[in-house]
Design an enzyme around this catalytic site. Structure first.
Site, PDB file in Angstrom:
ATOM      1  N   ASP A  72      -1.503  -6.014   0.511  1.00 56.59           N
ATOM      2  CA  ASP A  72      -0.196  -5.668   1.080  1.00 56.59           C
ATOM      3  C   ASP A  72       0.907  -6.337   0.267  1.00 56.59           C
ATOM      4  O   ASP A  72       0.687  -7.355  -0.389  1.00 56.59           O
ATOM      5  CB  ASP A  72      -0.102  -6.161   2.528  1.00 56.59           C
ATOM      6  CG  ASP A  72      -1.116  -5.473   3.432  1.00 56.59           C
ATOM      7  OD1 ASP A  72      -1.583  -4.382   3.060  1.00 56.59           O
ATOM      8  OD2 ASP A  72      -1.431  -6.037   4.494  1.00 56.59           O
TER       9      ASP A  72
HETATM   10  N1  URA Z   1      -6.065  -7.406   4.886  1.00 58.89           N
HETATM   11  C1  URA Z   1      -4.751  -7.259   5.169  1.00 58.89           C
HETATM   12  O1  URA Z   1      -4.373  -7.142   6.318  1.00 58.89           O
HETATM   13  N2  URA Z   1      -3.888  -7.228   4.156  1.00 58.89           N
HETATM   14  C2  URA Z   1      -4.231  -7.384   2.858  1.00 58.89           C
HETATM   15  O2  URA Z   1      -3.377  -7.372   1.965  1.00 58.89           O
HETATM   16  C3  URA Z   1      -5.595  -7.544   2.581  1.00 58.89           C
HETATM   17  C4  URA Z   1      -6.499  -7.554   3.615  1.00 58.89           C
END
Ligand code: URA
Length: 239
Positions: free
Chosen positions: A101
């Site tokens: 993310d």
């Molecule tokens: N899980 C999440 O919620 N976000 C990420 O970036 C990676 C794994």
């Protein structure tokens, strides 16, 4: 492949610069000067630029410590991407293996090897991914059990069993924040955030520490990258 493309792929210069250099006689192929930028060469050709050998590298691999605020994409007209962070000469065929993310930090592999990426991401392979996560509230032994049994998310999605380790619980003015380490074997959209959310905790900070055998190099600051070592590449090839 064309000689000028071969040399620009290997980072010797831009296609325009190389066209001039090749015409000026600065490049030899298998011992002979070649002045045609479009001459065909293969990975087996012995190419020299200004007398120095230029080895053909089919695949390249970078470890990036992804900072918060950049998107996990190859290129984007408006936003800064993780591939933009590979500064200096960079090949045009690079992409990130999977997505973190925008606000997640940590280990991201950037390569041009599609098969390797597929192996690492394929749900069949169940490659372990370890994250450090700070979450709101005090994580309980019941939460640990829920992770280990395979959580069912709000939308009914069933997660594979995951490991949740509580590293620390910090309490201040009645508010708690838990530091945890989570191991998951799949990579669904916002997976860690949704798993914690299902148990009433919100993720405040998330950093990926490892992916299969590949561990985040602790000397890389967020935004920094380095090439993978031969051993690291081998460990990924053996997956
Ligand atoms: N899980 C999440 O919620 N976000 C990420 O970036 C990676 C794994």
């Amino acid at each position: 492949m064309r000689l000028d493309k071969f040399l620009s792929d290997m980072g010797v210069g831009t296609r325009n610069e190389l066209k001039k250099d090749i015409k000026a006689g600065l490049v030899t192929v298998d011992g002979s000067v070649v002045r045609d930028p479009g001459a065909k060469v293969s990975g087996d050709s012995e190419v020299r630029f200004r007398g120095l050998p230029v080895a053909y590298e089919e695949f390249v691999y970078y470890m990036l410590n992804k900072p918060a605020g950049v998107i996990s994409a190859s290129d984007d007209p408006r936003e800064s991407t993780v591939v933009d962070l590979i500064t200096g000469y960079r090949r045009k065929d690079l992409f990130p293996v999977g997505r973190l993310d925008r606000d997640t930090e940590g280990l991201l592999l950037i390569t041009n090897n599609g098969q390797m990426a597929h192996r690492l991401l394929s749900p069949k392979h169940h490659v372990d991914k370890i994250y450090y996560a700070c979450v709101s509230g005090a994580v309980t032994p019941d939460d640990v059990i829920a992770f280990s049994e395979g959580l069912v998310l709000e939308d009914g999605l069933e997660c594979l069993p995951a490991e949740l380790n509580v590293l620390n619980i910090n309490s201040d003015n009645g508010e708690s924040v838990s530091e945890t380490e989570v191991t998951i074997r799949e990579g669904k959209f916002h997976q860690i955030k949704r798993m914690f959310h299902a148990l009433g905790h919100e993720v405040l900070y998330l950093r990926r520490l490892s992916m299969g055998p590949l561990e985040l190099d602790g000397s890389l600051e967020p935004g920094e990258f380095r090439r993978l070592t031969d051993e690291e590449i081998k460990s990924l090839e053996e997956l």
